[in-house]
Design a protein around this motif. Structure first.
Motif, PDB file in Angstrom:
ATOM      1  N   GLY A 221      -7.763  12.157  -7.576  1.00  0.00           N
ATOM      2  CA  GLY A 221      -6.954  10.802  -7.114  1.00  0.00           C
ATOM      3  C   GLY A 221      -5.655  10.708  -7.552  1.00  0.00           C
ATOM      4  N   CYS A 222      -5.145  11.524  -8.776  1.00  0.00           N
ATOM      5  CA  CYS A 222      -3.989  11.564  -9.581  1.00  0.00           C
ATOM      6  C   CYS A 222      -2.870  12.342  -7.989  1.00  0.00           C
ATOM      7  N   SER A 223      -3.548  13.667  -7.305  1.00  0.00           N
ATOM      8  CA  SER A 223      -3.171  14.083  -6.566  1.00  0.00           C
ATOM      9  C   SER A 223      -2.823  13.607  -5.717  1.00  0.00           C
ATOM     10  N   PHE A 224      -3.539  12.769  -5.037  1.00  0.00           N
ATOM     11  CA  PHE A 224      -3.162  12.090  -3.723  1.00  0.00           C
ATOM     12  C   PHE A 224      -2.496  11.196  -3.894  1.00  0.00           C
ATOM     13  N   ILE A 225      -2.259  10.851  -5.316  1.00  0.00           N
ATOM     14  CA  ILE A 225      -1.390   9.735  -5.331  1.00  0.00           C
ATOM     15  C   ILE A 225       0.432  10.030  -5.626  1.00  0.00           C
ATOM     16  N   ARG A 226       0.608  11.670  -6.748  1.00  0.00           N
ATOM     17  CA  ARG A 226       1.525  12.131  -6.599  1.00  0.00           C
ATOM     18  C   ARG A 226       1.875  13.056  -5.652  1.00  0.00           C
ATOM     19  N   ASN A 227       1.482  13.271  -4.731  1.00  0.00           N
ATOM     20  CA  ASN A 227       1.882  13.642  -3.172  1.00  0.00           C
ATOM     21  C   ASN A 227       2.302  12.783  -2.120  1.00  0.00           C
ATOM     22  N   ASP A 228       2.165  11.506  -2.462  1.00  0.00           N
ATOM     23  CA  ASP A 228       3.005  10.694  -1.515  1.00  0.00           C
ATOM     24  C   ASP A 228       3.790   9.691  -2.519  1.00  0.00           C
ATOM     25  N   ARG A 229       5.061  10.195  -2.652  1.00  0.00           N
ATOM     26  CA  ARG A 229       6.322   9.334  -3.196  1.00  0.00           C
ATOM     27  C   ARG A 229       6.032   8.085  -2.976  1.00  0.00           C
ATOM     28  N   ASN A 230       6.099   7.666  -1.796  1.00  0.00           N
ATOM     29  CA  ASN A 230       5.759   6.024  -0.916  1.00  0.00           C
ATOM     30  C   ASN A 230       4.626   5.410  -1.436  1.00  0.00           C
ATOM     31  N   LEU A 231       3.402   5.608  -2.140  1.00  0.00           N
ATOM     32  CA  LEU A 231       2.392   5.556  -2.861  1.00  0.00           C
ATOM     33  C   LEU A 231       2.682   5.522  -4.726  1.00  0.00           C
ATOM     34  N   LEU A 232       3.441   6.655  -5.045  1.00  0.00           N
ATOM     35  CA  LEU A 232       3.778   6.439  -6.588  1.00  0.00           C
ATOM     36  C   LEU A 232       4.215   5.937  -7.201  1.00  0.00           C
ATOM     37  N   ASN A 233       5.253   5.210  -5.905  1.00  0.00           N
ATOM     38  CA  ASN A 233       6.256   4.037  -6.245  1.00  0.00           C
ATOM     39  C   ASN A 233       6.239   3.100  -5.951  1.00  0.00           C
ATOM     40  N   ALA A 234       4.875   2.838  -5.042  1.00  0.00           N
ATOM     41  CA  ALA A 234       4.523   1.986  -5.241  1.00  0.00           C
ATOM     42  C   ALA A 234       2.967   0.861  -6.228  1.00  0.00           C
ATOM     43  N   LEU A 235       3.021   2.305  -6.903  1.00  0.00           N
ATOM     44  CA  LEU A 235       2.253   1.915  -8.113  1.00  0.00           C
ATOM     45  C   LEU A 235       2.804   1.751  -9.248  1.00  0.00           C
ATOM     46  N   ARG A 236       3.618   2.367  -9.688  1.00  0.00           N
ATOM     47  CA  ARG A 236       5.150   2.228  -9.988  1.00  0.00           C
ATOM     48  C   ARG A 236       5.273   0.450 -10.835  1.00  0.00           C
ATOM     49  N   ALA A 237       5.570   0.202  -9.838  1.00  0.00           N
ATOM     50  CA  ALA A 237       6.063  -0.807  -9.218  1.00  0.00           C
ATOM     51  C   ALA A 237       4.903  -2.206  -9.467  1.00  0.00           C
ATOM     52  N   LYS A 238       3.145  -1.431  -9.083  1.00  0.00           N
ATOM     53  CA  LYS A 238       2.170  -2.742  -9.107  1.00  0.00           C
ATOM     54  C   LYS A 238       2.916  -3.431  -7.730  1.00  0.00           C
ATOM     55  N   ASN A 239       3.076  -2.997  -7.075  1.00  0.00           N
ATOM     56  CA  ASN A 239       2.996  -3.459  -5.225  1.00  0.00           C
ATOM     57  C   ASN A 239       1.935  -2.994  -4.803  1.00  0.00           C
ATOM     58  N   TRP A 240       0.891  -4.275  -4.787  1.00  0.00           N
ATOM     59  CA  TRP A 240      -0.665  -3.837  -4.505  1.00  0.00           C
ATOM     60  C   TRP A 240      -0.715  -3.825  -2.922  1.00  0.00           C
ATOM     61  N   SER A 241      -0.045  -4.351  -2.278  1.00  0.00           N
ATOM     62  CA  SER A 241      -0.038  -5.122  -1.239  1.00  0.00           C
ATOM     63  C   SER A 241       0.765  -3.358  -0.388  1.00  0.00           C
ATOM     64  N   THR A 242       1.803  -3.038  -0.620  1.00  0.00           N
ATOM     65  CA  THR A 242       2.476  -2.217  -0.413  1.00  0.00           C
ATOM     66  C   THR A 242       1.481  -0.405  -0.630  1.00  0.00           C
ATOM     67  N   PHE A 243       0.711  -0.249  -1.652  1.00  0.00           N
ATOM     68  CA  PHE A 243      -0.677   0.371  -2.471  1.00  0.00           C
ATOM     69  C   PHE A 243      -1.198   0.747  -1.458  1.00  0.00           C
ATOM     70  N   ALA A 244      -2.482  -0.933  -1.124  1.00  0.00           N
ATOM     71  CA  ALA A 244      -3.481  -0.298  -0.418  1.00  0.00           C
ATOM     72  C   ALA A 244      -3.116  -0.507   1.113  1.00  0.00           C
ATOM     73  N   ARG A 245      -1.828  -0.826   1.493  1.00  0.00           N
ATOM     74  CA  ARG A 245      -1.940  -0.485   3.069  1.00  0.00           C
ATOM     75  C   ARG A 245      -1.703   0.794   3.033  1.00  0.00           C
ATOM     76  N   ILE A 246      -0.731   1.632   2.563  1.00  0.00           N
ATOM     77  CA  ILE A 246      -0.699   3.239   2.319  1.00  0.00           C
ATOM     78  C   ILE A 246      -2.301   4.104   1.843  1.00  0.00           C
ATOM     79  N   TYR A 247      -2.777   3.364   0.948  1.00  0.00           N
ATOM     80  CA  TYR A 247      -4.545   4.016   0.488  1.00  0.00           C
ATOM     81  C   TYR A 247      -5.209   3.539   1.369  1.00  0.00           C
ATOM     82  N   ASN A 248      -5.736   2.352   1.455  1.00  0.00           N
ATOM     83  CA  ASN A 248      -6.799   2.276   3.075  1.00  0.00           C
ATOM     84  C   ASN A 248      -5.939   1.681   3.658  1.00  0.00           C
ATOM     85  N   GLY A 249      -4.872   1.744   4.336  1.00  0.00           N
ATOM     86  CA  GLY A 249      -4.968   1.678   6.077  1.00  0.00           C
ATOM     87  C   GLY A 249      -4.836   0.537   6.552  1.00  0.00           C
TER      88      GLY A 249
END
Length: 277
Positions: A221-249
């Motif tokens: 799971g951590c490798s997957f998040i680390r591999n996508d810079r936009n995903l990682l940045n969204a998690l760092r910012a707690k931008n849940w809409s952006t994170f969920a859009r990238i992660y879950n489609g």
């Protein structure tokens, strides 16, 4: 050594005990959910485990039982305190990372029957099989196995829980490699076709790792998040809409992934404050 757990005990250690009995007991089915509450079902199931291992049937997670079960639990299941190290490596808030795993797998990498938590996706099988063998052949399979292979995403064929493992086994009989790539696995529900991101040489090694323990699942799971810079940045910012859009489609909002993660994040924050006193 964990303190003795008995009827009335609550908390993470009870949940780990429940998970340990489920995975390492011999066909014990008394526990149907991991709820952190040591009730009658947990007590009875623990007695069964003790009987199987020729221990005194005390129904208490005592020293003798811990000597056998605790090493297996420590190897198999991740604790919340372990997750802090992963969060530090990613440079994200621990409560934020815990929120993702809580929503994606409800906090458990294995079912009460000891199977890896998976979700089989028939539309992914369709896509991968079509790419490998062509449209004509995949259409033939889709007509033959309409609940296993279909062109467009749908949730209507989901069975949930251990029955998803049964669906996967059926798909493996059609094409094992593609079936394994068409399931999401473990604590972070990362699709099998992403196996290389975690450093696994093929999807068969990925399947093996996901069934090994929750530490492998958390690593993926951590490798997957680390591999996508936009995903990682969204998690760092707690931008849940952006994170969920990238992660879950694109269907993330329909399934409320963003609001579920926000709520889980707030809960983990509260839990951490309580733990710190």
């Amino acid at each position: 050594m964990t303190e003795y757990l008995r009827r009335g005990s609550k908390g993470e250690e009870v949940r780990l005990l429940q998970k340990g009995i489920a995975v390492f007991g011999n066909n014990i089915t008394g526990i149907t959910k991991f709820d952190e509450s040591f009730g009658p079902a947990t007590e009875l199931t623990l007695k069964t485990y003790q009987s199987q291992n020729k221990l005194a049937m005390t129904g208490i997670y005592d020293a003798e039982t811990q000597a056998i079960l605790a090493p297996n639990i420590d190897y198999m299941f991740i604790r919340k305190e372990d997750m802090d190290d992963y969060a530090n490596e990613l440079g994200v808030e621990s409560a934020a990372l815990k929120a993702v795993y809580s929503v994606e797998s409800r906090g458990d990498g294995f079912t009460p029957r000891g199977n890896c938590v998976i979700l089989y996706e028939g539309h992914i099988f369709y896509r991968l099989y079509e790419k490998a063998y062509g449209t004509t052949k995949v259409l033939q399979l889709a007509r033959q196995y309409p609940t296993l292979i279909y062109k467009d995403w749908t949730s209507k064929h989901y069975q949930g829980g251990d029955r998803e493992n049964q669906r996967l086994e059926q798909a493996k009989r059609i094409h094992e490699e593609i079936a394994l790539q068409s399931a999401s696995w473990g604590l972070f529900q990362v699709m099998g076709f992403n196996y290389a991101i975690g450093g696994y040489k093929d999807v068969f090694k990925y399947e093996e790792a996901m069934n090994e323990n929750e530490f492998e699942q958390f690593h993926m799971g951590c490798s997957f998040i680390r591999n996508d810079r936009n995903l990682l940045n969204a998690l760092r910012a707690k931008n849940w809409s952006t994170f969920a859009r990238i992660y879950n489609g694109p269907g993330y909002a329909k399934n409320s992934y963003h609001t579920k993660m926000a709520a889980a994040y707030a809960q983990h924050q509260r839990d951490e404050r309580i733990a710190r006193g």
